[in-house]
Scaffold this active site. Structure first.
Site, short mmCIF file in Angstrom:
data_model
loop_
_atom_site.label_atom_id
_atom_site.label_comp_id
_atom_site.label_asym_id
_atom_site.label_seq_id
_atom_site.Cartn_x
_atom_site.Cartn_y
_atom_site.Cartn_z
N THR A 20 72.83 66.13 36.96
CA THR A 20 72.90 67.42 37.79
C THR A 20 71.87 67.56 38.70
O THR A 20 71.75 68.92 39.11
CB THR A 20 72.94 68.46 36.67
OG1 THR A 20 71.74 68.46 35.78
CG2 THR A 20 74.25 68.40 35.59
N TRP A 21 71.12 66.74 39.20
CA TRP A 21 70.09 66.98 40.27
C TRP A 21 70.65 67.50 41.58
O TRP A 21 70.11 68.55 42.24
CB TRP A 21 69.58 65.77 40.30
CG TRP A 21 68.29 65.92 41.62
CD1 TRP A 21 67.48 66.93 42.02
CD2 TRP A 21 67.53 64.82 42.19
NE1 TRP A 21 66.53 66.65 42.76
CE2 TRP A 21 66.42 65.46 43.09
CE3 TRP A 21 67.70 63.42 42.17
CZ2 TRP A 21 65.79 64.69 43.97
CZ3 TRP A 21 67.02 62.55 43.25
CH2 TRP A 21 66.17 63.19 44.05
N ASP A 51 72.70 65.33 31.88
CA ASP A 51 71.22 65.30 31.80
C ASP A 51 71.04 66.22 33.00
O ASP A 51 71.57 66.39 33.99
CB ASP A 51 70.88 63.82 32.43
CG ASP A 51 69.28 63.92 32.59
OD1 ASP A 51 68.55 64.05 31.43
OD2 ASP A 51 68.87 64.00 33.78
N TYR A 56 65.31 71.27 38.44
CA TYR A 56 66.26 71.52 39.25
C TYR A 56 66.68 72.77 39.73
O TYR A 56 67.66 73.22 39.00
CB TYR A 56 67.61 70.79 38.86
CG TYR A 56 67.40 69.21 38.51
CD1 TYR A 56 66.33 68.39 39.04
CD2 TYR A 56 68.16 68.70 37.68
CE1 TYR A 56 66.06 67.18 38.48
CE2 TYR A 56 68.23 67.23 37.19
CZ TYR A 56 67.12 66.34 37.78
OH TYR A 56 66.63 65.16 37.54
N GLN A 175 63.49 57.49 31.44
CA GLN A 175 64.30 57.66 32.71
C GLN A 175 63.86 57.47 33.59
O GLN A 175 62.84 58.19 34.38
CB GLN A 175 64.80 59.16 32.71
CG GLN A 175 65.86 59.49 33.74
CD GLN A 175 66.58 60.83 33.77
OE1 GLN A 175 67.11 61.30 34.78
NE2 GLN A 175 66.48 61.63 32.56
N TYR A 203 68.18 56.55 36.27
CA TYR A 203 68.88 57.60 37.53
C TYR A 203 69.01 56.87 39.00
O TYR A 203 68.16 56.01 38.90
CB TYR A 203 67.99 58.98 37.41
CG TYR A 203 66.58 58.95 37.89
CD1 TYR A 203 66.45 59.03 39.64
CD2 TYR A 203 65.63 58.91 37.19
CE1 TYR A 203 65.25 59.35 40.26
CE2 TYR A 203 64.29 58.86 37.66
CZ TYR A 203 64.01 59.16 39.19
OH TYR A 203 62.85 59.04 39.72
N LEU A 206 73.20 55.10 42.41
CA LEU A 206 73.83 54.90 43.58
C LEU A 206 72.94 54.96 44.88
O LEU A 206 73.22 55.38 45.93
CB LEU A 206 75.04 56.00 43.92
CG LEU A 206 76.25 55.59 42.92
CD1 LEU A 206 77.38 56.88 43.31
CD2 LEU A 206 76.92 54.40 43.11
N ARG A 227 66.91 64.27 51.37
CA ARG A 227 67.40 63.18 52.24
C ARG A 227 66.62 63.26 53.59
O ARG A 227 66.54 62.32 54.30
CB ARG A 227 68.58 62.44 51.98
CG ARG A 227 68.80 62.15 50.57
CD ARG A 227 70.23 61.71 50.39
NE ARG A 227 71.07 63.11 50.50
CZ ARG A 227 72.23 62.74 50.28
NH1 ARG A 227 73.03 61.66 49.90
NH2 ARG A 227 73.11 64.09 50.59
#
Length: 324
Positions: A20-21, A51, A56, A175, A203, A206, A227
């Site tokens: 859920t970041w 998680d 977050y 993690q 984690y 992708l 990003r």
């Protein structure tokens, strides 16, 4: 949905956890109702492992997760494994604090945000060099003894840090970041984790979007998306890695998979990895990702993926102090 025993924690969990970041405000704007639908859809498809983290959105992600799963949490609490993380304060003078006071207050805040009376797995989000490992580990053991958390793990630790924690109480889970463009953990700390049966939930399977097949060399990101500040998502690094993604996409098609499914299946096929964490904001996206749990890659498949990614550029990611 396939399940696994999460190392020495003994927790029986789905091989894909819903992360859920992306629901904490670091990835730009989103529709909360649609995101809640994605969480519930993951549960309908067999995910029992979710998680989140205090960091977050300082509880925003935890609150949304708790709200989305409220009915089932009331009806059958033991059917769900809820994991969260604490001990970081992005943007503050001391961005990492895994001391006793910090962890205790963090657990209390997370319980309130999630609407729970206990947390199944509580993890130290990032190592804190200013707090002795003995203090961190003993603080978590106290919270286990009090019933506020059931299991204790860590995130982003290296071998030395794992061993220091282990000297006081067992590290039950780890993690780390892990995907085809970020493989440093294969040297450290994965060998230690395998040797000590530490449950590994990886984690960024992708690559924070790099391995979805949706990006182009001209892709841009909103200013409130982390990003937009990352070297992995611009210039030569992005161009080179997207060429790799194109090659992976061709191979995935021969197996009737999307490139994102191939990337997730690759993570799950690696020795010592128990779970891949995958996030989504829309139900349709999580449906595709979850199908990767049923993919069995052969030795030949893995060798072909290695060949096609041989010239990939390894990248970093976000941390409490900023973005690499």
């Amino acid at each position: 949905m396939r399940t696994t025993t999460l190392g020495r924690s003994g927790l029986e969990v789905s091989r894909i956890a819903f992360g859920t970041w992306q629901l904490g405000g670091d990835w730009g704007a989103f529709d909360e109702d649609t995101a809640a639908e994605a969480i519930r859809h993951a549960r309908e498809l067999g995910v029992n492992f979710f998680d989140t983290a205090q960091g977050y959105g300082f509880g925003k992600s935890e609150a949304l997760l708790g709200k989305a799963l409220r009915d089932e949490l009331k009806r059958d609490r033991d059917s769900l494994v809820i994991a969260t993380k604490g001990g970081i304060y992005p943007g503050e003078e001391r961005s990492r604090d895994a001391g006793r006071k910090s962890l205790r207050s963090g657990v209390e805040e997370s319980l309130r945000h999630l609407g729970l009376d206990h947390i199944d797995l509580y993890q130290v989000h990032w190592p804190d060099k200013d707090t002795p490992a003995e203090e961190t580990a003993s603080a978590l053991q106290e919270l286990v003894d009090e019933g506020k958390i059931r299991h204790a793990g860590v995130s982003n630790y290296d071998t030395r840090q794992l061993a220091a924690f282990d000297a006081t109480r067992p590290v039950e889970t780890l993690q780390p970041p892990y995907h085809l463009f970020r493989r440093a953990i294969e040297q450290d700390p994965m060998p230690y984790a395998r040797e000590h049966n530490i449950g590994v939930l990886a984690y960024s399977a992708l690559g924070s979007g790099l391995l979805t097949g949706a990006l182009t060399p001209d892709s841009t990101f909103d200013s409130d998306d982390w990003r937009s500040q990352s070297s992995a998502f611009r210039g030569e690094s992005l161009r080179r890695n997207l060429e790799v993604v194109d090659r992976l996409k061709e191979f995935a098609a021969t197996k009737d998979l999307s490139v994102s499914q191939l990337a997730i299946a690759w993570v799950l096929a690696q020795p010592g990895v128990h779970v891949a964490i995958v996030g989504a904001r829309k139900p349709k996206n999580i449906s595709e990702s979850l199908a990767a749990a049923d993919v069995d890659l052969t030795a030949e498949d893995l060798a072909e993926i290695e060949r096609r990614t041989a010239d990939a550029i390894q990248v970093g990611g976000a941390n409490p102090e900023g973005v690499a």
